[in-house]
Design a protein around this motif. Structure first.
Motif, mmCIF file in Angstrom:
data_model
loop_
_atom_site.group_PDB
_atom_site.id
_atom_site.type_symbol
_atom_site.label_atom_id
_atom_site.label_comp_id
_atom_site.label_asym_id
_atom_site.label_seq_id
_atom_site.Cartn_x
_atom_site.Cartn_y
_atom_site.Cartn_z
ATOM 1 N N GLN A 130 -9.598 46.769 36.297
ATOM 2 C CA GLN A 130 -9.116 45.507 36.837
ATOM 3 C C GLN A 130 -9.224 45.475 38.358
ATOM 4 O O GLN A 130 -9.584 44.443 38.951
ATOM 5 C CB GLN A 130 -7.666 45.284 36.408
ATOM 6 C CG GLN A 130 -7.071 43.949 36.854
ATOM 7 C CD GLN A 130 -5.656 43.770 36.375
ATOM 8 O OE1 GLN A 130 -5.106 44.638 35.675
ATOM 9 N NE2 GLN A 130 -5.047 42.643 36.722
ATOM 10 N N GLU A 162 -0.591 56.945 33.351
ATOM 11 C CA GLU A 162 -1.342 56.800 32.101
ATOM 12 C C GLU A 162 -2.208 55.542 32.074
ATOM 13 O O GLU A 162 -3.200 55.503 31.349
ATOM 14 C CB GLU A 162 -0.364 56.772 30.920
ATOM 15 C CG GLU A 162 0.453 58.052 30.776
ATOM 16 C CD GLU A 162 1.430 57.975 29.621
ATOM 17 O OE1 GLU A 162 1.526 56.873 29.010
ATOM 18 O OE2 GLU A 162 2.101 58.982 29.324
ATOM 19 N N ASP A 163 -1.826 54.524 32.812
ATOM 20 C CA ASP A 163 -2.600 53.278 32.832
ATOM 21 C C ASP A 163 -3.636 53.257 33.943
ATOM 22 O O ASP A 163 -4.053 52.179 34.392
ATOM 23 C CB ASP A 163 -1.649 52.084 33.002
ATOM 24 C CG ASP A 163 -0.671 51.957 31.842
ATOM 25 O OD1 ASP A 163 -1.025 52.412 30.727
ATOM 26 O OD2 ASP A 163 0.439 51.423 32.056
ATOM 27 N N SER A 164 -4.021 54.423 34.381
ATOM 28 C CA SER A 164 -4.959 54.472 35.511
ATOM 29 C C SER A 164 -6.322 53.880 35.149
ATOM 30 O O SER A 164 -6.954 53.223 35.983
ATOM 31 C CB SER A 164 -5.124 55.921 35.985
ATOM 32 O OG SER A 164 -5.597 56.746 34.918
ATOM 33 N N TRP A 165 -6.784 54.099 33.914
ATOM 34 C CA TRP A 165 -8.115 53.607 33.538
ATOM 35 C C TRP A 165 -8.170 52.083 33.453
ATOM 36 O O TRP A 165 -9.045 51.473 34.105
ATOM 37 C CB TRP A 165 -8.550 54.241 32.226
ATOM 38 C CG TRP A 165 -9.875 53.752 31.753
ATOM 39 C CD1 TRP A 165 -10.117 52.907 30.724
ATOM 40 C CD2 TRP A 165 -11.151 54.051 32.318
ATOM 41 N NE1 TRP A 165 -11.459 52.666 30.590
ATOM 42 C CE2 TRP A 165 -12.130 53.357 31.558
ATOM 43 C CE3 TRP A 165 -11.572 54.829 33.377
ATOM 44 C CZ2 TRP A 165 -13.486 53.426 31.835
ATOM 45 C CZ3 TRP A 165 -12.929 54.909 33.672
ATOM 46 C CH2 TRP A 165 -13.861 54.211 32.894
ATOM 47 N N PRO A 166 -7.299 51.392 32.706
ATOM 48 C CA PRO A 166 -7.371 49.926 32.712
ATOM 49 C C PRO A 166 -7.082 49.329 34.085
ATOM 50 O O PRO A 166 -7.678 48.296 34.455
ATOM 51 C CB PRO A 166 -6.335 49.501 31.669
ATOM 52 C CG PRO A 166 -5.432 50.659 31.516
ATOM 53 C CD PRO A 166 -6.259 51.869 31.779
ATOM 54 N N ASN A 167 -6.203 49.957 34.867
ATOM 55 C CA ASN A 167 -5.939 49.459 36.214
ATOM 56 C C ASN A 167 -7.163 49.608 37.110
ATOM 57 O O ASN A 167 -7.429 48.745 37.963
ATOM 58 C CB ASN A 167 -4.755 50.203 36.830
ATOM 59 C CG ASN A 167 -3.448 49.867 36.145
ATOM 60 O OD1 ASN A 167 -3.307 48.811 35.515
ATOM 61 N ND2 ASN A 167 -2.481 50.772 36.240
ATOM 62 N N TYR A 168 -7.919 50.680 36.918
ATOM 63 C CA TYR A 168 -9.135 50.876 37.718
ATOM 64 C C TYR A 168 -10.168 49.794 37.425
ATOM 65 O O TYR A 168 -10.793 49.250 38.350
ATOM 66 C CB TYR A 168 -9.710 52.267 37.445
ATOM 67 C CG TYR A 168 -10.955 52.586 38.243
ATOM 68 C CD1 TYR A 168 -10.902 52.703 39.623
ATOM 69 C CD2 TYR A 168 -12.174 52.784 37.607
ATOM 70 C CE1 TYR A 168 -12.043 53.005 40.358
ATOM 71 C CE2 TYR A 168 -13.315 53.089 38.328
ATOM 72 C CZ TYR A 168 -13.249 53.191 39.707
ATOM 73 O OH TYR A 168 -14.379 53.482 40.431
ATOM 74 N N TYR A 184 -2.504 57.933 39.221
ATOM 75 C CA TYR A 184 -1.746 56.698 39.027
ATOM 76 C C TYR A 184 -1.292 56.521 37.586
ATOM 77 O O TYR A 184 -1.260 55.409 37.069
ATOM 78 C CB TYR A 184 -2.578 55.502 39.486
ATOM 79 C CG TYR A 184 -2.722 55.432 40.996
ATOM 80 C CD1 TYR A 184 -1.743 54.866 41.782
ATOM 81 C CD2 TYR A 184 -3.844 55.986 41.614
ATOM 82 C CE1 TYR A 184 -1.866 54.815 43.158
ATOM 83 C CE2 TYR A 184 -3.976 55.953 42.990
ATOM 84 C CZ TYR A 184 -2.983 55.367 43.757
ATOM 85 O OH TYR A 184 -3.114 55.341 45.136
ATOM 86 N N ASP A 213 -8.164 57.271 41.757
ATOM 87 C CA ASP A 213 -7.778 56.191 40.836
ATOM 88 C C ASP A 213 -7.582 56.703 39.416
ATOM 89 O O ASP A 213 -6.715 56.207 38.682
ATOM 90 C CB ASP A 213 -8.848 55.101 40.841
ATOM 91 C CG ASP A 213 -8.986 54.439 42.199
ATOM 92 O OD1 ASP A 213 -8.464 53.334 42.377
ATOM 93 O OD2 ASP A 213 -9.623 55.035 43.098
#
Length: 439
Positions: A141, A133-139, A131, A127
């Motif tokens: 969520q 550059e937005d992997s951290w906020p997507n994780y 995935y 995760d």
């Protein structure tokens, strides 16, 4: 921590449906559990490295793996299953904590003939690295969506244990991470710690159990972490299985066998003996024959038996004292003197004075106010004691595991959960006598 044997693991997971979801580290958790359900030995290096094989220790490849094209992409799938007469263990390979594929897995579990009794899950490394550059906020969520969905789908009787991600090394060259992404993964070590904090907090928010594996293995990366910086060796995974089984037993209210802990695969490993030195109580690698002799009371797998055996009945209790003699009549001046049985009110080795010995020292139904003392003649002698009845020697047997219902769930002690233990007792004690105030 008690080191459970294969027969005891079979008893603990008897008639249980276990589901494990996660990446390659959780696949090794699945393999070690499947191996431990059959024999007391460790995984080999080739078994740890293999992926997508058609069969591992009598399990089967249900979907993906070598049935299709082998690759390291985010669309890789692998579903494995081990099924015996009384055990069912299934593994799903995940590359993301919440996705359409996970929804399909939950729908499959819901429509299955048997509801899962235990779900073990983790997803973190893919995760955070695969995935964009937005992997951290997507994780973050996806974590919220995952646990909310699990609360709706899983039955109340199912125990879900969220494993925090294991520590990683400074240099990561594992196959899941392409060479072009490895320079950007330099801060993955600290990102894993932060991700574990948020994932454990979200799991506890929805009432799920958390097993903090990062806390348990944080000081063992130098000895048991593989050179790729992500995977762990066979001793670490056996210790992980013992931690997981102890957590599950405590959550289910199962009393584990009481014996000296021998599960020291991690604490007393190569750091104690050094390289090349054979360790004591070391589990051998997997062979065709079982590594340990069978127990005196093996578990009967083909037939249907209860979850755990009941304790053996206690031996019959024998009276410790002979029946009480009748009371001595008052009009008798010099009655025949009978010595009390040994251990009733005094010991036969204690010296007595004739002027201090009275009837008040012995048991009698007469009130103390009406008892009178007796004088002894000069030629009075004690009669020999009657022979002591032979008592059977106590039989010390090891208690079998016992199931207790209604126990509270296990709350692990770690850096992500405040420890609410008993208050510490004050070491200062009040003096027995009040000290005089200085003048």
């Amino acid at each position: 921590m008690v080191h459970l044997l294969a027969s005891e693991v079979r008893q603990l997971l008897h008639n249980k449906f276990v589901v494990i979801l996660g990446d390659s580290v959780q696949r090794a958790v699945y393999k070690d559990l499947v191996l431990l359900l059959q024999k007391d030995c460790l995984l080999t290096l080739s078994q740890l490295k293999a992926k997508g094989e058609y069969s591992f220790e009598q399990d089967e490849l249900v979907q993906g793996g070598k049935q299709g094209r082998m690759h390291n992409g985010t669309q890789y799938r692998e579903v494995r299953q081990f099924c015996s007469g009384q055990h069912l263990v299934r593994f799903y390979f995940l590359t993301r904590v919440y996705s359409d594929y996970l929804e399909a897995i939950l729908e499959e579990l819901r429509s299955d003939e048997h509801d899962p009794d235990l779900v073990i899950m983790n997803s973190c490394l893919w995760d955070l690295t695969r995935y964009g550059e937005d992997s951290w906020p997507n994780y973050l969520q996806n974590l919220e969506s995952l646990f909310g969905r699990l609360r709706q789908v899983l039955p109340e009787s199912c125990l879900l244990v969220w494993n925090t991600a294991m520590p990683v090394g400074n240099n990561i060259n594992s196959g899941f991470l392409p060479p072009e992404l490895r320079p950007a993964a330099s801060g993955l070590k600290s990102n894993v710690i932060e991700a574990n904090f948020y994932s454990s907090a979200e799991a506890q928010k929805h009432g799920f159990d958390v097993l903090d594996l990062h806390f348990h293995f944080r000081r063992h990366t130098g000895m048991y972490l593989q050179p790729d910086g992500v995977h762990w060796n066979e001793r670490a995974h056996r210790h992980l299985s013992q931690l997981l089984l102890a957590h599950v037993a405590d959550a289910w209210g199962v009393e584990l066998p009481q014996r000296d802990p021998v599960g020291k695969c991690v604490k007393d490993g190569p750091a104690r003996g050094g390289p090349g030195r054979r360790l004591e109580r070391q589990l051998p690698a997997c062979r065709d024959q079982p590594a340990f002799p069978p127990l005196t009371r093996p578990l009967r797998l083909p037939g249907c038996c209860p979850l755990l055996p009941t304790p053996s009945p206690r031996p019959p209790q024998f009276p410790l004292l002979p029946p009480k003699p009748p009371p001595i009549p008052l009009q008798q001046v010099t009655p025949p003197f009978l010595v009390c049985p040994q251990g009733a009110h005094f010991s036969s080795d204690r010296p007595f004075q004739s002027d201090q010995l009275s009837l008040n020292h012995f048991h009698s139904d007469i009130p103390p106010s009406t008892q009178t003392e007796f004088a002894f003649d000069g030629d009075f002698m004690f009669r020999p004691q009657p022979p002591r009845p032979p008592f059977p020697q106590p039989c010390y047997q090891q208690r079998a595991p016992v199931v207790h219902r209604g126990f509270p769930r296990y709350c692990p002690r770690g850096p992500y959960l405040p420890w609410r233990g008993r208050p510490r007792t004050c070491k200062r004690r009040a003096p027995a006598y009040r000290e005089p105030r200085p003048q």
